[in-house]
Design a protein around this motif. Sequence first.
Motif, PDB file in Angstrom:
ATOM      1  N   PHE A 373      -3.538  -2.816  -6.346  1.00 17.93           N
ATOM      2  CA  PHE A 373      -2.674  -1.939  -5.555  1.00 17.93           C
ATOM      3  C   PHE A 373      -2.455  -0.628  -6.322  1.00 17.93           C
ATOM      4  O   PHE A 373      -2.199  -0.644  -7.522  1.00 17.93           O
ATOM      5  N   ARG A 374      -2.552   0.481  -5.602  1.00 20.68           N
ATOM      6  CA  ARG A 374      -2.179   1.775  -6.178  1.00 20.68           C
ATOM      7  C   ARG A 374      -0.722   2.064  -5.865  1.00 20.68           C
ATOM      8  O   ARG A 374      -0.164   1.527  -4.899  1.00 20.68           O
ATOM      9  N   ALA A 375      -0.112   2.911  -6.662  1.00 23.68           N
ATOM     10  CA  ALA A 375       1.267   3.302  -6.401  1.00 23.68           C
ATOM     11  C   ALA A 375       1.366   3.896  -4.997  1.00 23.68           C
ATOM     12  O   ALA A 375       0.554   4.735  -4.612  1.00 23.68           O
ATOM     13  N   GLY A 376       2.352   3.426  -4.242  1.00 24.43           N
ATOM     14  CA  GLY A 376       2.514   3.912  -2.879  1.00 24.43           C
ATOM     15  C   GLY A 376       2.345   2.791  -1.881  1.00 24.43           C
ATOM     16  O   GLY A 376       2.521   1.606  -2.209  1.00 24.43           O
ATOM     17  N   PRO A 377       2.015   3.135  -0.638  1.00 23.40           N
ATOM     18  CA  PRO A 377       1.904   2.108   0.408  1.00 23.40           C
ATOM     19  C   PRO A 377       0.827   1.066   0.090  1.00 23.40           C
ATOM     20  O   PRO A 377      -0.257   1.409  -0.409  1.00 23.40           O
ATOM     21  N   ILE A 378       1.131  -0.187   0.372  1.00 23.91           N
ATOM     22  CA  ILE A 378       0.168  -1.289   0.256  1.00 23.91           C
ATOM     23  C   ILE A 378      -0.244  -1.681   1.665  1.00 23.91           C
ATOM     24  O   ILE A 378       0.606  -1.997   2.500  1.00 23.91           O
ATOM     25  N   THR A 379      -1.540  -1.630   1.949  1.00 28.79           N
ATOM     26  CA  THR A 379      -2.041  -1.964   3.282  1.00 28.79           C
ATOM     27  C   THR A 379      -2.658  -3.356   3.287  1.00 28.79           C
ATOM     28  O   THR A 379      -2.910  -3.957   2.232  1.00 28.79           O
ATOM     29  N   LEU A 380      -2.934  -3.843   4.487  1.00 27.99           N
ATOM     30  CA  LEU A 380      -3.601  -5.127   4.610  1.00 27.99           C
ATOM     31  C   LEU A 380      -4.980  -5.085   3.960  1.00 27.99           C
ATOM     32  O   LEU A 380      -5.440  -6.079   3.392  1.00 27.99           O
ATOM     33  N   ALA A 381      -5.636  -3.933   4.001  1.00 27.56           N
ATOM     34  CA  ALA A 381      -6.939  -3.793   3.341  1.00 27.56           C
ATOM     35  C   ALA A 381      -6.811  -4.013   1.840  1.00 27.56           C
ATOM     36  O   ALA A 381      -7.680  -4.617   1.216  1.00 27.56           O
ATOM     37  N   ASP A 382      -5.722  -3.509   1.237  1.00 28.69           N
ATOM     38  CA  ASP A 382      -5.499  -3.717  -0.195  1.00 28.69           C
ATOM     39  C   ASP A 382      -5.347  -5.206  -0.502  1.00 28.69           C
ATOM     40  O   ASP A 382      -5.905  -5.721  -1.481  1.00 28.69           O
ATOM     41  N   VAL A 383      -4.576  -5.904   0.328  1.00 31.61           N
ATOM     42  CA  VAL A 383      -4.371  -7.337   0.128  1.00 31.61           C
ATOM     43  C   VAL A 383      -5.689  -8.094   0.287  1.00 31.61           C
ATOM     44  O   VAL A 383      -6.005  -8.993  -0.492  1.00 31.61           O
ATOM     45  N   ALA A 384      -6.479  -7.718   1.288  1.00 34.77           N
ATOM     46  CA  ALA A 384      -7.775  -8.368   1.510  1.00 34.77           C
ATOM     47  C   ALA A 384      -8.724  -8.130   0.341  1.00 34.77           C
ATOM     48  O   ALA A 384      -9.556  -8.990   0.027  1.00 34.77           O
TER      49      ALA A 384
END
Length: 401
Positions: A373-384
């Motif tokens: 994860f990068r600083a900032g919003p976490i998206t479903l793509a990041d989790v995947a």
Amino acid sequence: MLATLMLLAALAGAPRDTAHVVLVATTDVHGRATAWDYVTGRPFGGGLVRVGTIVDSLRREYPGQVIVMDAGDLLQGDPFAAYFASVAPRDPNPIVEAMDLVGYDVATLGNHDFNWGLPFLRRALTGATFPYVSGNVFALPADTLVYPPYVVLQRSGVRVGIAGFTTPGVMLWDRENVKGQVRVGPVGASAGRVLAGLARAADLRVVLIHSGMEERSSYDTTGVGPENVAASLAGYPARPDLVLVGHSHKEMRDSVIGGVHFIQPKNWAQEVSVAHVDLVRENGRWRVTRIHADLIPLAAVAPSARIAARLAPAEAAAKEWVSQPLGRAAADMPARLGRAEATPLVNFINDVQRQRTGAQLSTTPVFNPSSGFRAGPITLADVAGVYPYENTLRAIRISGA
């Protein structure tokens, strides 16, 4: 002159004494229908849309001689597959629709095709315009085959028989999905009978097997059967001519054991295997004289415009889904060192798992060290990207013994 014309007419009507068949193969596609990576948000150098371009080209060059086949693990493995399995199921399933558009002729099941449950699997496969084959998937309680053990296709007058098998590890990995409904038996318990039938029915004998060559099983095989047995098919009295291997995500251009050719293209539809088979007719029966197989990488192959256009609405829907924000990271949380030391990302996952289950101890793998994860919003793509599989979280009570 009349005698010459009569001779030419007789020769034209006589059966051909040579034939050529082209076998095109994929395996372990894992949802990669389009040419887009839904985790990184960038174009992907594979996908069934690129397979379609190769198949179209081969069919133009070898009309009536091409067979397209797949060795399983199709319906699970990336966000595109997950979206149309668990969020927005539709008929036809876009991955199966892509295979229909490519023009697949036959396929067998992989273990991950059971991940979403049997109702989903049955629904998805109803959209297939091609048959599935399996010699070791049985319906319970009758213990009868769910699919035909093989099919016979005609190409250039040659009877091409194609059988299928799936690794029995399904009985462990997806036991909750199949218990009491389906039995995936040991390949060895069915292979002899299926191969003998294939030999009687076909001139060219092919096996699609979702099983590694002969690698060590990843589980206790007692009562289940070994995981990786493809190489053993060369030891049966009725040997196949060619075996398409899946499951292990390895590559084989053309390995020969006991006269049997083994091929395996790279997973995620990043390659296709193309096997050219020459046959000669002797005493009224076809005999294989030569098999030459090669691997074709797809990164530089343009996607089929025809297939891409049909899948465009599905691709857009999946892109929108994976871009949804789920939370925020106060700082960068890379997975890079997660296999070697404690990191904020792995600690976070273990904290979540302990809270969710009430367990005292937790463990999690780092599937992809380049994720995070990068600083900032976490998206479903990041989790995947961090956790690409639809595995099941379990808490297990243990004792000191």
